[in-house]
Motif scaffolding. Sequence first.
Motif, mmCIF file in Angstrom:
data_model
loop_
_atom_site.group_PDB
_atom_site.id
_atom_site.type_symbol
_atom_site.label_atom_id
_atom_site.label_comp_id
_atom_site.label_asym_id
_atom_site.label_seq_id
_atom_site.Cartn_x
_atom_site.Cartn_y
_atom_site.Cartn_z
ATOM 1 N N GLU A 221 0.846 -1.189 0.000
ATOM 2 C CA GLU A 221 0.000 0.000 0.000
ATOM 3 C C GLU A 221 0.883 1.240 0.000
ATOM 4 O O GLU A 221 1.815 1.338 0.802
ATOM 5 N N GLY A 222 0.599 2.158 -0.902
ATOM 6 C CA GLY A 222 1.368 3.394 -1.011
ATOM 7 C C GLY A 222 2.143 3.430 -2.315
ATOM 8 O O GLY A 222 2.235 2.439 -3.042
ATOM 9 N N ASN A 223 2.705 4.595 -2.598
ATOM 10 C CA ASN A 223 3.486 4.771 -3.827
ATOM 11 C C ASN A 223 4.904 4.263 -3.641
ATOM 12 O O ASN A 223 5.459 4.342 -2.541
ATOM 13 N N ASP B 101 8.745 8.586 -1.187
ATOM 14 C CA ASP B 101 7.522 7.798 -1.057
ATOM 15 C C ASP B 101 7.711 6.829 0.099
ATOM 16 O O ASP B 101 8.822 6.334 0.339
ATOM 17 N N PHE C 205 5.876 3.279 1.635
ATOM 18 C CA PHE C 205 4.868 2.257 1.373
ATOM 19 C C PHE C 205 4.904 1.191 2.458
ATOM 20 O O PHE C 205 5.896 1.009 3.152
ATOM 21 N N ASP C 206 3.765 0.517 2.600
ATOM 22 C CA ASP C 206 3.620 -0.543 3.592
ATOM 23 C C ASP C 206 3.577 -1.894 2.894
ATOM 24 O O ASP C 206 2.832 -2.069 1.928
ATOM 25 N N LYS D 67 7.366 -0.920 7.002
ATOM 26 C CA LYS D 67 7.150 0.385 6.360
ATOM 27 C C LYS D 67 8.472 0.745 5.698
ATOM 28 O O LYS D 67 9.528 0.709 6.334
#
Length: 164
Positions: free
Chosen positions: A35-37, A43, A45-46, A56
């Motif tokens: 999840e995330g960019n 950026d 993301f997870d 993370k």
Amino acid sequence: MTTQDFTTTFLVNKTPEEIYNAINNPLAWWSTEIEGNTNRVNDVFDYHFEDIHKCKVKVLELVPNKKVVWQILENDFNFTQDKTEWVNTTIVFDISKQGDKTQLTFTHIGLVPEYECYEACNQGWTHYIQSSLKKYITSGEGEPNKTGAPQTETEKKLKESGVI
């Protein structure tokens, strides 16, 4: 002194640009549940695979067609006493031309044999880099994990044992 950081390398008949673009799409080769960019500096993301592993990740450096660097900001393993073994480690993808082929060298700086997770992480990264990412680069089809679909032997054993 020789470094003991986890590293693995492969050569493919693809361009540096193709490898760089593939690395920056970890949904296709690491986990479908990221999840995330993942493709701009700073950026965050997870990553997670069920309850076995969560982290993370921050994108620290992007040098088009040459290098990608990630830093692990947070980490949690459900199978180790020290849940934070990856925290502040760095993942480096170095891309270079070797004759008519392109080489990818993956190094997880700070992932060392002294870590309790090392065997599982060695197996995991070997699969996700040498098999999944390489297949994604060469065929367009990676082998990312997702809930209910473990990809490595460790993921499968932990799922079968009920740990996850």
